[in-house]
Design a protein around this motif. Structure first.
Motif, PDB file in Angstrom:
ATOM      1  N   PHE A 138     -76.876 105.226  52.684  1.00  0.00           N
ATOM      2  CA  PHE A 138     -76.918 103.401  52.781  1.00  0.00           C
ATOM      3  C   PHE A 138     -78.823 103.125  52.628  1.00  0.00           C
ATOM      4  CE2 PHE A 138     -72.839 103.208  54.246  1.00  0.00           C
ATOM      5  CZ  PHE A 138     -72.928 102.527  54.714  1.00  0.00           C
ATOM      6  N   ALA A 139     -79.600 103.315  52.755  1.00  0.00           N
ATOM      7  CA  ALA A 139     -80.951 103.333  52.971  1.00  0.00           C
ATOM      8  C   ALA A 139     -80.747 103.335  51.136  1.00  0.00           C
ATOM      9  CB  ALA A 139     -82.130 104.799  53.353  1.00  0.00           C
ATOM     10  N   ALA A 140     -79.577 104.136  50.392  1.00  0.00           N
ATOM     11  CA  ALA A 140     -80.443 104.474  48.902  1.00  0.00           C
ATOM     12  C   ALA A 140     -79.383 103.460  48.371  1.00  0.00           C
ATOM     13  CB  ALA A 140     -80.020 105.927  48.500  1.00  0.00           C
ATOM     14  N   ILE A 141     -78.711 102.759  48.561  1.00  0.00           N
ATOM     15  CA  ILE A 141     -77.809 101.918  47.561  1.00  0.00           C
ATOM     16  C   ILE A 141     -78.553 100.563  47.573  1.00  0.00           C
ATOM     17  CG2 ILE A 141     -75.626 103.340  48.310  1.00  0.00           C
ATOM     18  CD1 ILE A 141     -74.527 100.975  50.422  1.00  0.00           C
ATOM     19  N   PRO A 142     -77.991  99.563  46.513  1.00  0.00           N
ATOM     20  CA  PRO A 142     -79.204  98.512  46.582  1.00  0.00           C
ATOM     21  C   PRO A 142     -78.289  97.739  47.743  1.00  0.00           C
ATOM     22  CG  PRO A 142     -77.590  99.182  44.099  1.00  0.00           C
ATOM     23  CD  PRO A 142     -77.412  99.874  45.147  1.00  0.00           C
ATOM     24  N   GLU A 143     -78.935  96.427  48.172  1.00  0.00           N
ATOM     25  CA  GLU A 143     -79.115  96.328  48.945  1.00  0.00           C
ATOM     26  C   GLU A 143     -77.753  95.016  49.323  1.00  0.00           C
ATOM     27  OE1 GLU A 143     -79.711  93.755  52.386  1.00  0.00           O
ATOM     28  OE2 GLU A 143     -81.317  94.996  51.613  1.00  0.00           O
ATOM     29  N   GLU A 144     -77.535  94.299  47.785  1.00  0.00           N
ATOM     30  CA  GLU A 144     -76.076  93.752  47.900  1.00  0.00           C
ATOM     31  C   GLU A 144     -75.038  94.414  48.149  1.00  0.00           C
ATOM     32  OE1 GLU A 144     -73.895  91.115  45.438  1.00  0.00           O
ATOM     33  OE2 GLU A 144     -75.357  91.027  44.911  1.00  0.00           O
ATOM     34  N   GLN A 145     -75.211  95.666  48.075  1.00  0.00           N
ATOM     35  CA  GLN A 145     -74.301  96.150  48.309  1.00  0.00           C
ATOM     36  C   GLN A 145     -74.229  96.826  49.561  1.00  0.00           C
ATOM     37  OE1 GLN A 145     -74.691  98.257  44.320  1.00  0.00           O
ATOM     38  NE2 GLN A 145     -72.420  98.153  43.792  1.00  0.00           N
ATOM     39  N   ARG A 146     -75.506  97.315  50.163  1.00  0.00           N
ATOM     40  CA  ARG A 146     -75.606  97.763  51.641  1.00  0.00           C
ATOM     41  C   ARG A 146     -75.664  96.116  52.436  1.00  0.00           C
ATOM     42  NH1 ARG A 146     -80.127 100.096  50.164  1.00  0.00           N
ATOM     43  NH2 ARG A 146     -81.426  97.964  51.168  1.00  0.00           N
ATOM     44  N   ALA A 147     -75.108  94.409  51.951  1.00  0.00           N
ATOM     45  CA  ALA A 147     -75.035  94.273  52.883  1.00  0.00           C
ATOM     46  C   ALA A 147     -73.251  93.762  53.276  1.00  0.00           C
ATOM     47  CB  ALA A 147     -75.895  92.998  52.696  1.00  0.00           C
ATOM     48  N   LEU A 148     -72.839  94.388  52.100  1.00  0.00           N
ATOM     49  CA  LEU A 148     -71.705  93.596  51.924  1.00  0.00           C
ATOM     50  C   LEU A 148     -70.749  94.925  52.954  1.00  0.00           C
ATOM     51  CD1 LEU A 148     -69.097  92.482  51.009  1.00  0.00           C
ATOM     52  CD2 LEU A 148     -68.805  93.703  48.932  1.00  0.00           C
ATOM     53  N   LEU A 149     -70.803  96.670  52.483  1.00  0.00           N
ATOM     54  CA  LEU A 149     -70.953  97.802  53.252  1.00  0.00           C
ATOM     55  C   LEU A 149     -71.418  98.034  54.898  1.00  0.00           C
ATOM     56  CD1 LEU A 149     -70.826 100.464  50.619  1.00  0.00           C
ATOM     57  CD2 LEU A 149     -69.350  99.360  51.213  1.00  0.00           C
ATOM     58  N   ALA A 193     -70.354 102.053  43.226  1.00  0.00           N
ATOM     59  CA  ALA A 193     -70.423 101.267  41.846  1.00  0.00           C
ATOM     60  C   ALA A 193     -71.343 100.599  41.087  1.00  0.00           C
ATOM     61  CB  ALA A 193     -69.026 101.653  40.797  1.00  0.00           C
ATOM     62  N   GLN A 194     -71.318 100.659  40.054  1.00  0.00           N
ATOM     63  CA  GLN A 194     -72.131  99.311  39.727  1.00  0.00           C
ATOM     64  C   GLN A 194     -72.143  98.269  39.653  1.00  0.00           C
ATOM     65  OE1 GLN A 194     -73.395 100.099  35.168  1.00  0.00           O
ATOM     66  NE2 GLN A 194     -74.862  98.457  35.476  1.00  0.00           N
ATOM     67  N   ASP A 195     -70.299  97.844  39.585  1.00  0.00           N
ATOM     68  CA  ASP A 195     -70.065  96.279  40.062  1.00  0.00           C
ATOM     69  C   ASP A 195     -68.832  95.914  41.095  1.00  0.00           C
ATOM     70  OD1 ASP A 195     -71.128  95.406  37.700  1.00  0.00           O
ATOM     71  OD2 ASP A 195     -69.587  96.352  36.702  1.00  0.00           O
ATOM     72  N   TYR A 196     -68.936  96.987  41.507  1.00  0.00           N
ATOM     73  CA  TYR A 196     -67.663  96.720  42.892  1.00  0.00           C
ATOM     74  C   TYR A 196     -68.436  97.681  43.940  1.00  0.00           C
ATOM     75  CZ  TYR A 196     -65.704 100.678  40.208  1.00  0.00           C
ATOM     76  OH  TYR A 196     -64.850 101.743  39.734  1.00  0.00           O
ATOM     77  N   CYS A 197     -67.822  97.540  45.288  1.00  0.00           N
ATOM     78  CA  CYS A 197     -67.658  99.158  46.504  1.00  0.00           C
ATOM     79  C   CYS A 197     -65.966  99.201  46.130  1.00  0.00           C
ATOM     80  CB  CYS A 197     -68.078  97.681  47.385  1.00  0.00           C
ATOM     81  SG  CYS A 197     -69.854  97.536  47.270  1.00  0.00           S
ATOM     82  N   SER A 198     -66.498 100.461  46.824  1.00  0.00           N
ATOM     83  CA  SER A 198     -64.980 100.975  47.326  1.00  0.00           C
ATOM     84  C   SER A 198     -64.454 101.322  49.177  1.00  0.00           C
ATOM     85  CB  SER A 198     -64.402 102.260  46.419  1.00  0.00           C
ATOM     86  OG  SER A 198     -64.542 101.556  45.134  1.00  0.00           O
ATOM     87  N   LEU A 199     -63.052 101.534  49.002  1.00  0.00           N
ATOM     88  CA  LEU A 199     -63.001 101.398  50.635  1.00  0.00           C
ATOM     89  C   LEU A 199     -61.794 102.588  50.085  1.00  0.00           C
ATOM     90  CD1 LEU A 199     -62.592 102.155  53.690  1.00  0.00           C
ATOM     91  CD2 LEU A 199     -61.180 100.227  53.439  1.00  0.00           C
TER      92      LEU A 199
END
Length: 122
Positions: A14-25, A63-69
């Motif tokens: 979580f610390a390594a992923i981009p902020e926008e994706q971290r906020a989403l996940l 991923a670059q353009d989306y997150c996944s569950l």
């Protein structure tokens, strides 16, 4: 394709992923942990995996353009195909973005159904 992050723990991931994706996940992570009794999390296949009774229940990734569950169950994905109205179900993975997020209710539904699958095993 998922990006690789050099992480040995879920917190490192979580610390390594981009902020926008971290906020989403992050809220999804919290919902998963809340919904799984005695849950544990670890890195498996390079992504966060959430365990129930020593079985990988669901996973998260970016991923670059989306997150996944990751549902980690093709039979469940087939059963939910016509029920899920959020995200884009591809195989046994639900893709979503900040513009098209998945709700807590969807996450809880998937987790509950995965728990039922594990509990039904002999």
């Amino acid at each position: 394709m998922e990006r690789g992050y050099d992480a040995h723990t879920v917190n490192e991931y979580f610390a390594a992923i981009p902020e926008e994706q971290r906020a989403l996940l992050q809220p999804i992570r919290e919902t998963i942990l809340d919904a799984i009794p005695d849950s544990e999390e670890h890195i498996g296949y390079g992504v966060p995996i959430f365990d129930y009774r020593r079985h990988g229940l669901v996973g998260l990734s970016v991923a670059q353009d989306y997150c996944s569950l990751h549902l980690m169950s093709p039979p469940l994905a087939r059963a939910l195909k016509d029920q899920l109205t959020e995200g884009d179900l591809v195989g046994a993975t639900l893709h979503f973005t900040a513009d098209d997020p998945i709700s807590e209710e969807t996450v809880r539904l998937i987790v509950a159904r995965r728990i039922a699958e594990v509990d039904a095993r002999p």
